[in-house]
Design a protein around this motif. Structure first.
Motif, PDB file in Angstrom:
ATOM      1  N   GLY A 179       0.911  -0.974  -0.259  1.00 33.15           N
ATOM      2  CA  GLY A 179       0.091   0.186  -0.094  1.00 33.15           C
ATOM      3  C   GLY A 179       1.006   1.677   0.331  1.00 33.15           C
ATOM      4  O   GLY A 179       2.139   1.652   0.268  1.00 33.15           O
ATOM      5  N   PHE A 180       0.309   2.407  -0.061  1.00 33.64           N
ATOM      6  CA  PHE A 180       1.130   3.333  -0.392  1.00 33.64           C
ATOM      7  C   PHE A 180       0.332   4.912   0.421  1.00 33.64           C
ATOM      8  O   PHE A 180      -0.811   4.957   1.054  1.00 33.64           O
ATOM      9  CB  PHE A 180       1.136   3.920  -1.617  1.00 33.64           C
ATOM     10  N   ALA A 181       1.688   5.943   0.875  1.00 37.78           N
ATOM     11  CA  ALA A 181       1.084   7.517   1.546  1.00 37.78           C
ATOM     12  C   ALA A 181       1.204   7.804   0.973  1.00 37.78           C
ATOM     13  O   ALA A 181       2.113   7.698   0.325  1.00 37.78           O
ATOM     14  CB  ALA A 181       1.437   6.660   3.511  1.00 37.78           C
ATOM     15  N   PRO A 182       0.441   9.098   1.044  1.00 35.54           N
ATOM     16  CA  PRO A 182       1.086  10.671   0.533  1.00 35.54           C
ATOM     17  C   PRO A 182       2.447  10.516   1.137  1.00 35.54           C
ATOM     18  O   PRO A 182       2.160  11.073   1.840  1.00 35.54           O
ATOM     19  CB  PRO A 182       0.017  11.061   0.335  1.00 35.54           C
ATOM     20  N   HIS A 183       3.711  11.506  -0.095  1.00 35.49           N
ATOM     21  CA  HIS A 183       4.794  11.779   0.005  1.00 35.49           C
ATOM     22  C   HIS A 183       4.617  13.130   0.116  1.00 35.49           C
ATOM     23  O   HIS A 183       5.793  13.947   0.129  1.00 35.49           O
ATOM     24  CB  HIS A 183       5.869  10.854   0.014  1.00 35.49           C
ATOM     25  N   ILE A 184       3.961  13.552  -1.018  1.00 35.27           N
ATOM     26  CA  ILE A 184       4.318  14.439  -1.484  1.00 35.27           C
ATOM     27  C   ILE A 184       2.586  15.698  -1.262  1.00 35.27           C
ATOM     28  O   ILE A 184       1.550  14.977  -1.604  1.00 35.27           O
ATOM     29  CB  ILE A 184       4.158  14.628  -3.285  1.00 35.27           C
ATOM     30  N   SER A 185       3.036  17.430  -1.577  1.00 34.98           N
ATOM     31  CA  SER A 185       1.794  18.199  -1.436  1.00 34.98           C
ATOM     32  C   SER A 185       0.399  18.074  -1.790  1.00 34.98           C
ATOM     33  O   SER A 185       1.559  17.931  -3.228  1.00 34.98           O
ATOM     34  CB  SER A 185       2.161  18.947  -0.836  1.00 34.98           C
ATOM     35  N   PRO A 186      -0.948  17.362  -1.693  1.00 36.12           N
ATOM     36  CA  PRO A 186      -1.334  17.899  -2.876  1.00 36.12           C
ATOM     37  C   PRO A 186      -1.412  19.289  -3.535  1.00 36.12           C
ATOM     38  O   PRO A 186      -1.339  20.412  -2.602  1.00 36.12           O
ATOM     39  CB  PRO A 186      -2.675  17.997  -2.338  1.00 36.12           C
ATOM     40  N   PHE A 187      -1.285  19.473  -5.149  1.00 32.66           N
ATOM     41  CA  PHE A 187      -1.287  21.079  -5.674  1.00 32.66           C
ATOM     42  C   PHE A 187      -2.517  21.239  -6.240  1.00 32.66           C
ATOM     43  O   PHE A 187      -3.674  20.372  -6.881  1.00 32.66           O
ATOM     44  CB  PHE A 187       0.269  20.822  -6.704  1.00 32.66           C
ATOM     45  N   LYS A 227      14.061  18.958   0.794  1.00 29.17           N
ATOM     46  CA  LYS A 227      14.200  19.527   1.646  1.00 29.17           C
ATOM     47  C   LYS A 227      14.772  20.518   2.278  1.00 29.17           C
ATOM     48  O   LYS A 227      14.663  21.518   3.167  1.00 29.17           O
ATOM     49  CB  LYS A 227      14.614  18.917   2.704  1.00 29.17           C
ATOM     50  N   GLY A 228      15.886  21.248   1.209  1.00 25.49           N
ATOM     51  CA  GLY A 228      16.911  22.299   1.768  1.00 25.49           C
ATOM     52  C   GLY A 228      15.480  23.787   1.478  1.00 25.49           C
ATOM     53  O   GLY A 228      16.125  24.541   1.377  1.00 25.49           O
ATOM     54  N   MET A 229      15.113  23.282   0.312  1.00 27.34           N
ATOM     55  CA  MET A 229      13.934  24.304  -0.428  1.00 27.34           C
ATOM     56  C   MET A 229      12.876  24.342   1.313  1.00 27.34           C
ATOM     57  O   MET A 229      12.289  25.874   0.925  1.00 27.34           O
ATOM     58  CB  MET A 229      13.109  24.256  -1.711  1.00 27.34           C
ATOM     59  N   GLY A 230      13.348  23.718   1.881  1.00 29.96           N
ATOM     60  CA  GLY A 230      11.702  23.310   3.167  1.00 29.96           C
ATOM     61  C   GLY A 230      10.514  23.549   2.367  1.00 29.96           C
ATOM     62  O   GLY A 230       9.366  23.874   2.764  1.00 29.96           O
ATOM     63  N   GLU A 231      10.808  22.336   1.166  1.00 24.78           N
ATOM     64  CA  GLU A 231       9.813  22.352   0.658  1.00 24.78           C
ATOM     65  C   GLU A 231       9.320  20.216   1.090  1.00 24.78           C
ATOM     66  O   GLU A 231       8.096  19.670  -0.002  1.00 24.78           O
ATOM     67  CB  GLU A 231       9.523  22.119  -1.403  1.00 24.78           C
ATOM     68  N   ASN A 232       9.655  19.965   1.359  1.00 28.58           N
ATOM     69  CA  ASN A 232       9.136  18.513   2.367  1.00 28.58           C
ATOM     70  C   ASN A 232       7.743  18.279   2.629  1.00 28.58           C
ATOM     71  O   ASN A 232       7.093  19.931   3.321  1.00 28.58           O
ATOM     72  CB  ASN A 232      10.303  18.276   3.204  1.00 28.58           C
ATOM     73  N   ASN A 233       6.963  17.982   2.584  1.00 26.39           N
ATOM     74  CA  ASN A 233       6.116  17.241   2.889  1.00 26.39           C
ATOM     75  C   ASN A 233       5.311  17.425   4.829  1.00 26.39           C
ATOM     76  O   ASN A 233       6.299  17.302   5.560  1.00 26.39           O
ATOM     77  CB  ASN A 233       5.399  15.807   2.697  1.00 26.39           C
ATOM     78  N   CYS A 234       4.037  17.750   5.077  1.00 28.84           N
ATOM     79  CA  CYS A 234       3.828  18.499   5.617  1.00 28.84           C
ATOM     80  C   CYS A 234       2.488  18.344   6.217  1.00 28.84           C
ATOM     81  O   CYS A 234       1.713  19.156   7.186  1.00 28.84           O
ATOM     82  CB  CYS A 234       4.455  20.005   6.413  1.00 28.84           C
ATOM     83  N   SER A 235       1.756  17.867   5.180  1.00 29.44           N
ATOM     84  CA  SER A 235       0.096  17.645   5.785  1.00 29.44           C
ATOM     85  C   SER A 235       0.171  16.078   6.575  1.00 29.44           C
ATOM     86  O   SER A 235       1.244  15.560   7.087  1.00 29.44           O
ATOM     87  CB  SER A 235       0.070  16.150   4.387  1.00 29.44           C
ATOM     88  N   TRP A 236      -0.847  16.201   7.460  1.00 27.42           N
ATOM     89  CA  TRP A 236      -1.149  15.506   8.297  1.00 27.42           C
ATOM     90  C   TRP A 236      -1.025  14.422   8.227  1.00 27.42           C
ATOM     91  O   TRP A 236      -0.474  12.980   9.286  1.00 27.42           O
ATOM     92  CB  TRP A 236      -2.818  15.840   9.166  1.00 27.42           C
ATOM     93  N   SER A 237      -1.349  13.320   6.982  1.00 28.42           N
ATOM     94  CA  SER A 237      -1.162  12.594   6.928  1.00 28.42           C
ATOM     95  C   SER A 237       0.379  12.045   6.468  1.00 28.42           C
ATOM     96  O   SER A 237      -0.491  10.550   5.905  1.00 28.42           O
ATOM     97  CB  SER A 237      -2.599  12.063   5.951  1.00 28.42           C
ATOM     98  N   LYS A 239       3.913   9.967   6.708  1.00 25.91           N
ATOM     99  CA  LYS A 239       4.054   8.278   7.133  1.00 25.91           C
ATOM    100  C   LYS A 239       5.570   9.555   7.675  1.00 25.91           C
ATOM    101  O   LYS A 239       6.197  10.223   7.403  1.00 25.91           O
ATOM    102  CB  LYS A 239       4.731   7.711   6.210  1.00 25.91           C
ATOM    103  N   PRO A 240       5.621   8.560   9.306  1.00 26.31           N
ATOM    104  CA  PRO A 240       7.042   9.409   9.507  1.00 26.31           C
ATOM    105  C   PRO A 240       8.006   9.354   9.371  1.00 26.31           C
ATOM    106  O   PRO A 240       8.437   9.726   9.360  1.00 26.31           O
ATOM    107  CB  PRO A 240       6.466   9.167  11.332  1.00 26.31           C
ATOM    108  N   MET A 241       7.822   8.008   8.224  1.00 24.59           N
ATOM    109  CA  MET A 241       9.420   7.927   7.756  1.00 24.59           C
ATOM    110  C   MET A 241       9.323   7.000   7.043  1.00 24.59           C
ATOM    111  O   MET A 241       7.938   6.364   6.774  1.00 24.59           O
ATOM    112  CB  MET A 241       9.946   7.089   9.063  1.00 24.59           C
ATOM    113  N   LEU A 242      10.093   6.431   6.136  1.00 23.85           N
ATOM    114  CA  LEU A 242      10.599   6.152   4.133  1.00 23.85           C
ATOM    115  C   LEU A 242      11.145   4.712   4.877  1.00 23.85           C
ATOM    116  O   LEU A 242      12.474   4.998   5.123  1.00 23.85           O
ATOM    117  CB  LEU A 242      10.583   6.714   3.143  1.00 23.85           C
TER     118      LEU A 242
END
Length: 357
Positions: A179-187, A227-237, A239-242
């Motif tokens: 299965g998969f979880a969202p790792h990229i912000s919805p646009f 990550k260096g841009m500060g654009e890593n995911n911050c959605s509530w859903s 996953k804590p790690m890959l």
């Protein structure tokens, strides 16, 4: 994901502030400026759009200013005073300012604007609003603080941004974890953004898309730069790690599906938009049924062009051929003039409209 009334609470705004504070100190032993290449590029493009508007804006708000990607390109012939606003105090502290315009810095959450009604001449937002939970409410607040006949000029990441990374991570997680979880912000999409701007009360919208593809050595360098841009995911859903195996599988899938001799491409789709707060002086569309030319007749222009070409290819110079060519040319000119005529009913006494799309 939870809801508060009709507002979707998708992003952890506190986590986003912490992410931006962290990268402001430098990421992976690199200075923060190393990762500014995308935001700097579109910050410059945004300032160029502002320069195209034939007006000097007195008070400007740079909303979600980051490290000053737009402000550093604004000059006194364009604006008079700038307020830089960002949710991250450390990022705001590092933000570049205009070389010759008074600039003030304010810690502001894009979802809660502290400015008075009708007090701002221009709001600028460069690649920041995609992290806002209540985007309709944010746009409504921007319209509230703008003076009549003043503009919002901005850019946002669009729906096709990083689609290669999204697909690779999903396939790898399905293969390794079932299965998969969202790792990229919805646009957002172009149509959604246009609807939101209309719903917020903006008029005379101008929306276009820029697609920029950047090549990286591998998926891992791309994720490090995000990550260096500060654009890593911050959605509530999120996953804590890959898992390590999943990451390795995703890198292999990315290279297999999208890779080339130079590395792996990453697409950044950016939606550029301009919206104006309504004012009676703005041009009005003509009333329904007032048109003089039907769009169904536009094909005649192409037909007449073909006729003229055929006449030229026939050769000779008989009076009949000359008359036919002259008649066709005159009719073509009349049809083009009618088809290109746009009727508006401005209420500004004939003064030139300062906007430029």
């Amino acid at each position: 994901m939870s809801t508060q009334g009709s507002i979707m609470n998708v992003f952890d705004r506190q986590a986003k502030r912490m992410q931006k504070d962290r990268v402001a100190k430098g990421y992976n032993e690199e200075e923060a400026s190393v990762f500014d290449y995308i935001k700097d590029e579109f910050g410059y493009r945004l300032s160029d759009r502002i320069c195209d508007i034939k007006r000097n804006f007195k008070t400007v708000v740079d909303l979600g200013c980051g490290r000053g990607h737009v402000t550093k390109h604004l000059y006194k012939d364009m604006v008079e005073t700038i307020y830089q606003c960002d949710i991250s105090p450390l990022m705001l502290e590092q933000a570049s300012i205009s070389p010759d315009v008074p600039t003030h810095k304010m810690v502001v959450d894009e979802e809660f604007l502290p400015f008075d009604e009708s007090s701002i001449d221009l709001v600028v937002s460069n690649l920041s609003l995609h992290w806002v939970n209540n985007l309709p409410g944010c746009l409504a607040q921007i319209r509230h603080i703008l003076k009549n006949d003043c503009a919002l000029v901005g850019s946002m990441f669009g729906g096709d941004t990083l689609y290669q990374l999204r697909v690779s991570l999903q396939l790898a997680e399905i293969e390794r974890e079932g299965g998969f979880a969202p790792h990229i912000s919805p646009f957002t999409t172009v149509s959604d953004l246009g609807n939101l701007l209309n719903r917020a009360g903006f008029t005379m919208l101008t929306i276009d898309i820029d697609d920029v593809t950047i090549t990286y050595p591998s998926m891992f360098e791309l994720m490090q730069d995000l990550k260096g841009m500060g654009e890593n995911n911050c959605s509530w859903s999120r996953k804590p790690m890959l898992h390590r195996d999943t990451m390795i599988a995703a890198g292999a899938i990315y290279k297999e599906m999208y890779g080339n001799d130079k590395g792996i491409p990453a697409t950044f789709q950016v939606i550029n938009f301009i919206g104006w707060k309504p004012d009676p002086s703005q041009p009005k569309p003509a009333q329904r049924g007032s048109g003089e030319v039907s769009l169904k007749d536009l094909h005649r222009v192409e037909d007449l062009t073909k006729q003229i070409k055929e006449l030229k290819d026939e050769g000779g110079s008989s009076p009949q051929q000359v008359d036919r060519l002259k008649t066709a040319a005159e009719q073509l000119e009349k049809d083009i003039q009618k088809a290109s005529k746009i009727r508006t009913e401005p209420e500004n006494n004939g003064d030139e409209d300062p906007r430029k799309s």
